[in-house]
Design a protein around this motif. Structure first.
Motif, PDB file in Angstrom:
ATOM      1  N   GLY A  13       0.815  -1.214   0.000  1.00 56.78           N
ATOM      2  CA  GLY A  13       0.000   0.000   0.000  1.00 56.78           C
ATOM      3  C   GLY A  13       0.844   1.257   0.000  1.00 56.78           C
ATOM      4  O   GLY A  13       0.526   2.230  -0.701  1.00 56.78           O
ATOM      5  N   ALA A  14       1.942   1.263   0.765  1.00 59.70           N
ATOM      6  CA  ALA A  14       2.820   2.432   0.796  1.00 59.70           C
ATOM      7  C   ALA A  14       3.500   2.646  -0.550  1.00 59.70           C
ATOM      8  O   ALA A  14       3.651   3.782  -1.008  1.00 59.70           O
ATOM      9  N   ILE A  15       3.869   1.571  -1.205  1.00 54.32           N
ATOM     10  CA  ILE A  15       4.471   1.689  -2.538  1.00 54.32           C
ATOM     11  C   ILE A  15       3.460   2.271  -3.521  1.00 54.32           C
ATOM     12  O   ILE A  15       3.782   3.169  -4.307  1.00 54.32           O
ATOM     13  N   LEU A  16       2.239   1.766  -3.485  1.00 55.25           N
ATOM     14  CA  LEU A  16       1.219   2.300  -4.398  1.00 55.25           C
ATOM     15  C   LEU A  16       0.877   3.753  -4.084  1.00 55.25           C
ATOM     16  O   LEU A  16       0.640   4.550  -4.984  1.00 55.25           O
ATOM     17  N   ALA A  17       0.844   4.102  -2.802  1.00 56.46           N
ATOM     18  CA  ALA A  17       0.434   5.449  -2.424  1.00 56.46           C
ATOM     19  C   ALA A  17       1.522   6.487  -2.679  1.00 56.46           C
ATOM     20  O   ALA A  17       1.221   7.608  -3.099  1.00 56.46           O
ATOM     21  N   PHE A  18       2.781   6.133  -2.462  1.00 56.25           N
ATOM     22  CA  PHE A  18       3.834   7.136  -2.484  1.00 56.25           C
ATOM     23  C   PHE A  18       4.840   6.994  -3.624  1.00 56.25           C
ATOM     24  O   PHE A  18       5.477   7.979  -3.999  1.00 56.25           O
ATOM     25  N   ALA A  19       5.030   5.795  -4.170  1.00 61.97           N
ATOM     26  CA  ALA A  19       6.105   5.599  -5.142  1.00 61.97           C
ATOM     27  C   ALA A  19       5.623   5.457  -6.581  1.00 61.97           C
ATOM     28  O   ALA A  19       6.369   5.747  -7.508  1.00 61.97           O
ATOM     29  N   VAL A  20       4.416   4.992  -6.786  1.00 60.19           N
ATOM     30  CA  VAL A  20       3.925   4.768  -8.150  1.00 60.19           C
ATOM     31  C   VAL A  20       3.252   6.044  -8.642  1.00 60.19           C
ATOM     32  O   VAL A  20       2.384   6.606  -7.980  1.00 60.19           O
ATOM     33  N   ASN A  21       3.663   6.495  -9.821  1.00 57.59           N
ATOM     34  CA  ASN A  21       3.109   7.712 -10.402  1.00 57.59           C
ATOM     35  C   ASN A  21       2.628   7.393 -11.817  1.00 57.59           C
ATOM     36  O   ASN A  21       3.284   7.717 -12.793  1.00 57.59           O
ATOM     37  N   LEU A  30      -4.614   5.015  -7.846  1.00 55.52           N
ATOM     38  CA  LEU A  30      -3.684   4.113  -7.167  1.00 55.52           C
ATOM     39  C   LEU A  30      -3.316   4.604  -5.773  1.00 55.52           C
ATOM     40  O   LEU A  30      -3.049   3.783  -4.885  1.00 55.52           O
ATOM     41  N   ALA A  31      -3.302   5.905  -5.569  1.00 52.87           N
ATOM     42  CA  ALA A  31      -2.994   6.422  -4.232  1.00 52.87           C
ATOM     43  C   ALA A  31      -4.079   6.016  -3.236  1.00 52.87           C
ATOM     44  O   ALA A  31      -3.782   5.608  -2.103  1.00 52.87           O
ATOM     45  N   LEU A  32      -5.336   6.088  -3.643  1.00 54.10           N
ATOM     46  CA  LEU A  32      -6.432   5.685  -2.756  1.00 54.10           C
ATOM     47  C   LEU A  32      -6.373   4.189  -2.461  1.00 54.10           C
ATOM     48  O   LEU A  32      -6.556   3.761  -1.314  1.00 54.10           O
ATOM     49  N   ILE A  33      -6.082   3.390  -3.474  1.00 48.91           N
ATOM     50  CA  ILE A  33      -5.932   1.945  -3.257  1.00 48.91           C
ATOM     51  C   ILE A  33      -4.773   1.678  -2.301  1.00 48.91           C
ATOM     52  O   ILE A  33      -4.843   0.803  -1.436  1.00 48.91           O
ATOM     53  N   GLY A  34      -3.699   2.439  -2.440  1.00 47.43           N
ATOM     54  CA  GLY A  34      -2.563   2.295  -1.525  1.00 47.43           C
ATOM     55  C   GLY A  34      -2.932   2.610  -0.094  1.00 47.43           C
ATOM     56  O   GLY A  34      -2.556   1.890   0.832  1.00 47.43           O
ATOM     57  N   TYR A  35      -3.689   3.684   0.119  1.00 46.49           N
ATOM     58  CA  TYR A  35      -4.116   4.027   1.477  1.00 46.49           C
ATOM     59  C   TYR A  35      -5.045   2.960   2.059  1.00 46.49           C
ATOM     60  O   TYR A  35      -4.968   2.627   3.246  1.00 46.49           O
ATOM     61  N   ILE A  36      -5.904   2.413   1.230  1.00 46.29           N
ATOM     62  CA  ILE A  36      -6.809   1.350   1.691  1.00 46.29           C
ATOM     63  C   ILE A  36      -6.006   0.110   2.086  1.00 46.29           C
ATOM     64  O   ILE A  36      -6.262  -0.509   3.130  1.00 46.29           O
ATOM     65  N   LEU A  37      -5.014  -0.247   1.273  1.00 47.64           N
ATOM     66  CA  LEU A  37      -4.177  -1.408   1.615  1.00 47.64           C
ATOM     67  C   LEU A  37      -3.361  -1.157   2.881  1.00 47.64           C
ATOM     68  O   LEU A  37      -3.153  -2.075   3.680  1.00 47.64           O
ATOM     69  N   MET A  38      -2.887   0.063   3.062  1.00 45.56           N
ATOM     70  CA  MET A  38      -2.153   0.380   4.290  1.00 45.56           C
ATOM     71  C   MET A  38      -3.053   0.241   5.516  1.00 45.56           C
ATOM     72  O   MET A  38      -2.641  -0.310   6.549  1.00 45.56           O
TER      73      MET A  38
END
Length: 86
Positions: A13-21, A30-38
């Motif tokens: 989740g952190a990778i999707l939220a902060f590293a993937v652009n 993808l940022a929202l999906i990352g936060y949900i996974l976190m």
């Protein structure tokens, strides 16, 4: 295994939220999906931690009786634990 799953969900989740652009045209955020996974990772981690700490309880029982054949006092101790290392 649950603690590791929680940590893995948090890391992905952190990778999707902060590293993937990536721009997917507004179809998927993808940022929202990352936060949900976190968030799911934190919840799984704490639930697993609760079960691990709850499992380490032990019970000790001591019984004393008189042997009718010899008249000796017999003491029997039993320890029941769920932790295989003890």
């Amino acid at each position: 295994m649950g603690i590791g799953t929680g940590i893995a969900l948090f890391v992905v989740g952190a990778i999707l939220a902060f590293a993937v652009n990536l721009d997917l045209g507004g179809v998927v955020n993808l940022a929202l999906i990352g936060y949900i996974l976190m968030g799911a990772g934190v919840v799984v981690f704490f639930i697993s931690l609760m079960f691990v700490l709850r499992r380490r309880q032990s019970t000790a029982t001591t019984r004393t009786a008189v042997d009718p054949a010899s008249g000796e006092q017999v003491t029997r101790s039993t320890r029941d634990t769920n932790d295989p290392l003890v």
